[in-house]
Design a protein around this motif. Structure first.
Motif, PDB file in Angstrom:
ATOM      1  N   UNK A 169       0.821  -1.253  -0.075  1.00 40.96           N
ATOM      2  CA  UNK A 169       0.000  -0.036   0.196  1.00 40.96           C
ATOM      3  C   UNK A 169       0.940   1.190  -0.124  1.00 40.96           C
ATOM      4  N   UNK A 170       0.207   2.418  -0.314  1.00 43.13           N
ATOM      5  CA  UNK A 170       0.809   3.717  -0.229  1.00 43.13           C
ATOM      6  C   UNK A 170       1.372   3.870   1.257  1.00 43.13           C
ATOM      7  N   UNK A 171       0.719   3.394   2.073  1.00 39.66           N
ATOM      8  CA  UNK A 171       1.183   3.793   3.423  1.00 39.66           C
ATOM      9  C   UNK A 171       2.266   3.185   3.895  1.00 39.66           C
ATOM     10  N   UNK A 172       2.579   1.820   3.294  1.00 38.14           N
ATOM     11  CA  UNK A 172       3.705   1.065   3.705  1.00 38.14           C
ATOM     12  C   UNK A 172       4.956   1.755   2.943  1.00 38.14           C
ATOM     13  N   UNK A 173       4.847   2.268   1.782  1.00 39.77           N
ATOM     14  CA  UNK A 173       5.833   3.037   0.913  1.00 39.77           C
ATOM     15  C   UNK A 173       6.189   4.149   1.858  1.00 39.77           C
ATOM     16  N   UNK A 174       5.176   4.912   2.310  1.00 40.14           N
ATOM     17  CA  UNK A 174       5.753   6.258   3.208  1.00 40.14           C
ATOM     18  C   UNK A 174       6.441   5.642   4.503  1.00 40.14           C
ATOM     19  N   UNK A 175       5.978   4.342   5.096  1.00 38.48           N
ATOM     20  CA  UNK A 175       6.781   4.026   6.293  1.00 38.48           C
ATOM     21  C   UNK A 175       8.145   3.849   5.496  1.00 38.48           C
ATOM     22  N   UNK A 176       8.277   3.105   4.701  1.00 40.06           N
ATOM     23  CA  UNK A 176       9.777   3.065   4.402  1.00 40.06           C
ATOM     24  C   UNK A 176      10.634   4.156   4.055  1.00 40.06           C
ATOM     25  N   UNK A 177       9.758   5.082   3.392  1.00 40.75           N
ATOM     26  CA  UNK A 177      10.517   6.248   3.158  1.00 40.75           C
ATOM     27  C   UNK A 177      10.807   6.976   4.266  1.00 40.75           C
ATOM     28  N   UNK A 178      10.244   7.062   5.463  1.00 38.42           N
ATOM     29  CA  UNK A 178      10.448   7.515   6.599  1.00 38.42           C
ATOM     30  C   UNK A 178      11.678   6.827   7.751  1.00 38.42           C
ATOM     31  N   UNK A 179      11.947   5.772   6.958  1.00 32.44           N
ATOM     32  CA  UNK A 179      13.230   5.063   7.949  1.00 32.44           C
ATOM     33  C   UNK A 179      14.044   6.051   7.980  1.00 32.44           C
ATOM     34  N   UNK A 180      14.908   5.885   9.097  1.00 28.86           N
ATOM     35  CA  UNK A 180      16.155   6.777   9.247  1.00 28.86           C
ATOM     36  C   UNK A 180      17.286   6.273   8.223  1.00 28.86           C
ATOM     37  N   UNK A 181      17.461   5.150   8.221  1.00 33.02           N
ATOM     38  CA  UNK A 181      18.470   4.621   7.214  1.00 33.02           C
ATOM     39  C   UNK A 181      18.229   4.925   5.934  1.00 33.02           C
ATOM     40  N   UNK A 182      16.856   4.980   5.364  1.00 34.53           N
ATOM     41  CA  UNK A 182      16.825   5.611   3.971  1.00 34.53           C
ATOM     42  C   UNK A 182      16.818   6.948   3.617  1.00 34.53           C
TER      43      UNK A 182
END
Length: 806
Positions: A37-50
């Motif tokens: 989902x788009x929410x999971x994409x947003x969650x990954x984009x918010x990772x400190x490592x990313x």
């Protein structure tokens, strides 16, 4: 609203083209397993490592705007423009370009009301962005209701009832810069000077605090500022008084603006033509390809020894450079690039060619060079660096830690060259250094650089990536990541391998361009290489022909092989040399016994027995055709050859011993590029399985946009959609601190057998980032090969704090 929710909503409003741009810039957001989902994409984009991976790729103006937003928090575009001083139309357009670039990286985005939001980890990228402390609202969290009442009284405001109301009243008062500046202007001189000095600090340096001793009233004027909320003290009374960001900005005045440099610095340029660039590129690439082939050929014949501490030391580098006629920088670059792609591997105490080397050596020079050039582009270090930060000699292949800043130095260099006007180049390539710092401010210059990024520029020139101070076709192909275009340019610019040599009467063999693998092998076996590069020269001698005869080649075979590659007839002096050396070859034979010399010519044996230079052998004549030596067969053989004779060694059965040394190839699998310097045996030789960088951004964008916006977000920890695999459910049950996206990523790595990067908190409390492979789940533990320690380790699932694709 949280940053994740606003990011999710913004992503959902994008069209497929714009979303594909975001995915292209942040490929790790759609790494396997594909987000649902788009929410999971947003969650990954918010990772400190990313976010930490995205920051080094940004140019200076993007980092300046991001730092400003980190200081201001969520603000409107107008407020940001006023802070940056970009309210004029031209400056506003430049700001729009920067905001667009930040949005393409999903680091800054607008909400429905036009306010600008930023990725949460970006707020912590600077300790004190713009030299400002935290906003007043955050600092007031530790202030009591009674202290807030005292602030309002001191400010001349009516102290309202609840704590929340008092906080709002203080925030409203301090939110007016003119009112704050006016009040401080009327303050006692000591307080005014203290606040002004604190506001003008470029960055706030921490002070040494004696814990247990409050700092109360330690500075003149501090009490006046503390009473009115212009300075905020820690709730426990320890540490330095904090100056709210709003107060600092008010004191800096309306004429102060955050730094913003949207235009790169100017460089002195000269006119260059495409023909000149192509000519210089071809010359540099051809020379490097020839030298690299020579370096690896030397390593094939005599694999370099490794230091006990790891790596190839200066003595071995000097030996390789002398034999290959290559400078130290080229030797190091050839070794590092070949090692990174598995052409060289660690094999016990040596670094030896792998089986892949033979296939590489049989290719055309253009194909060989393309492999090494792509490897250089991706190397997480500066290969030609010779000194470390302590000015100590740096071995090659030393297993240094990954340096993303070194990668960004190359990216910044090529981006700087690509930004030059068409038909123009820097007067000197080193003049591109300041431009690199603008395009990639977080890039790392080498410790040995006398001018900014001089080492990176020198490497690019040696490879033909930068030519005449401008970007070459090879550099352009690297910059856009087009492997097919890069290969095509290498074929266009580099000549095909030469299969013939000009054999001269002066006993030399000259090869123009890069010799083919067969030609180089033949000439290396029959002559001594004198020079390498755009043209290579070998010289024949009695010793070189003797070595060929020692390896089992017959005289007629040598003559026929050289005649087959000669551009004309075999020179008479060379024919005479081969015949004369063959006539003398084997006239003396050395048999193992410790040791016996025998031959068919009594006069020759008598000559050896009387030779003063051979007295150390203790030769004694037993018969007219038999001598006995006190030295071993190998020592006797070497001594006679050193004295100018051409003996041969016999095996125990009386046959001539063939001295041809077969190529040494490492049996171990290629090692991971940045493993420890002691890796290479056992499990340390495991190659890290990295996530493929090939992502179909447009297909991913279309698939994500097809997910109904009203679809519920997965919530496996509650009552929502369950996990897709049993592995994910087991991980989620023991690693409750991980987010949904992290659990899915770790579960996928376990099921697919791929490597993964985790942030781990040890029992001691120390945090480390580790790359793990060979994962095995044994709840509540995870067994894996840790590339940080180069050993098997057991990890507790509950101590894994974050997950990222490798």
């Amino acid at each position: 609203m949280t940053s994740r929710s606003t990011l999710t909503a913004w992503l959902a409003r994008l069209d497929s083209v714009r979303l594909a741009r975001v995915i292209t810039a942040r490929k790790d957001a759609v790494a396997p397993p594909e987000p649902r989902s788009m929410g999971e994409v947003a969650e990954r984009l918010q990772r400190p490592g990313s976010v930490a991976l995205a920051l080094p790729r940004l140019p200076l103006p993007c980092l300046q705007v991001a730092e400003t937003l980190a200081a201001l928090g969520t603000v409107s575009r107008g407020a940001l423009a006023r802070t940056l001083g970009t309210t004029a139309p031209a400056a506003a357009r430049e700001l729009d370009v920067v905001l667009e670039a930040l949005a393409d990286h999903a680091l800054v985005w607008p909400d429905g009301d036009g306010d600008l939001h930023m990725a949460a980890p970006l707020r912590h990228a600077w300790d004190t962005p713009l030299g400002l402390d935290a906003p007043l609202e955050k600092l007031l969290e530790g202030v009591t209701s009674e202290e807030l009442r005292g602030m309002l009284v001191a400010l001349g405001s009516k102290p309202v009832g609840t704590r929340q109301q008092r906080t709002a009243a203080v925030l409203e008062h301090h939110g007016d810069p003119e009112r704050v500046a006016s009040l401080i202007a009327k303050a006692p001189a000591a307080a005014r000077e203290l606040l002004q000095r604190r506001a003008e600090l470029v960055s706030q340096q921490p002070e040494f605090i004696v814990f247990g001793a409050p700092e109360a009233d330690s500075r003149p004027g501090a009490r006046w500022a503390l009473d009115r909320g212009f300075l905020i003290r820690d709730r426990h009374g320890y540490g330095r008084d904090r100056l709210p960001a709003e107060v600092a900005l008010a004191l800096r005045g309306p004429d102060w603006h955050a730094p913003f440099q949207p235009v790169p610095p100017a460089a002195e340029l000269v006119s260059v033509t495409a023909v000149e660039v192509n000519r210089e590129t071809a010359a540099a690439a051809t020379a490097f390809a020839a030298h690299a082939a020579s370096v690896l050929s030397v390593c094939s014949a005599a694999p370099p020894a490794r230091l006990k501490s790891g790596g190839v030391g200066a003595r071995e580098l000097g030996r390789i450079g002398k034999a290959a006629h290559a400078v130290d920088a080229v030797v190091r670059m050839a070794l590092e690039t070949a090692y990174s792609v598995g052409l060289l591997v660690t094999d016990g105490p040596r670094v030896a060619p792998s089986k892949e080397y033979d296939a590489w050596a049989a290719q055309e020079p253009a194909a060989q060079f393309a492999v090494l050039l792509q490897a250089w582009w991706k190397l997480p270090l500066t290969p030609s660096e010779t000194r470390d930060e302590d000015d100590k000699a740096l071995p090659a292949l030393a297993g240094t830690p990954v340096c993303d800043g070194c990668l960004q130095a190359r990216c910044g260099l090529l981006a700087a060259a690509a930004g030059l006007p068409e038909g123009r180049g820097a007067r000197a390539a080193t003049d591109l250094g300041p431009l690199v710092a603008w395009h990639r401010p977080l890039a790392h210059p080498s410790f040995q650089d006398e001018t900014p990024f001089a080492t990176a520029v020198r490497e690019a020139e040696l490879l033909g990536v930068i030519a005449r101070g401008s970007l070459s076709p090879l550099g352009a192909a690297l910059l856009v990541g087009d492997a097919e275009e890069l290969t095509a340019e290498c074929r266009r610019l580099l000549p095909e391998a030469t299969g013939t040599a000009r054999l001269g009467g002066d006993l030399t063999a000259v090869v123009s361009g890069t010799p083919s693998a067969c030609l180089a092998e033949l000439l290396d076996a029959t002559a001594a290489r004198e020079t390498s590069g755009a043209a290579s020269v070998w010289r024949f001698s009695a010793d070189s022909i003797r070595r060929a005869l020692d390896s089992g080649r017959a005289p007629d075979e040598i003559s026929a092989a050289l005649a087959a590659v000669a551009a004309g007839p075999l020179p008479q002096p060379l024919s005479y040399l081969i015949a004369d050396t063959a006539r003398r070859h084997g006239r003396v034979r050395i048999a193992p016994a410790a040791c016996v010399l025998h031959g068919d010519e009594p006069a020759l044996l008598a000559e050896l027995a009387a030779h003063r230079g051979l007295t150390s052998l203790g030769l004694r004549q037993l018969a007219p055709t038999v001598l006995v030596s006190a030295a071993t067969p190998d020592q006797t053989l070497a001594a006679l050859r050193s004295a100018g004779y051409a003996p041969v060694a016999e095996a125990a059965d009386g046959n001539v011993r063939i001295e041809k040394i077969p190529p040494q190839r490492a049996a171990a699998a290629p090692t991971a590029r940045r493993s420890s310097s002691k890796a290479g045996t056992g499990r340390a030789a495991h190659r890290t399985a990295a996530v493929s960088a090939t992502v179909d951004a447009h297909a991913s964008a279309a698939r994500l946009l097809d997910v109904p916006p009203t679809a519920p977000e997965p919530d496996p920890f509650g009552t929502g959609v369950p996990f897709g695999t049993d592995t994910e459910e087991i991980v989620a049950g023991h690693a409750k601190q991980l987010t949904y996206a992290d659990v899915r990523q770790l579960g996928h790595a376990l099921d697919a057998g791929t490597a993964i990067t985790v942030e781990y908190v040890a029992a001691s409390g120390s945090r480390t980032v580790r790359t793990l492979s060979r994962l095995e789940l044994d709840p509540p533990y995870l067994e894996a090969w840790c590339h940080l320690r180069d050993a098997e380790r057991v990890f507790t699932l509950s101590r894994i704090q974050g997950v990222m694709p490798t």
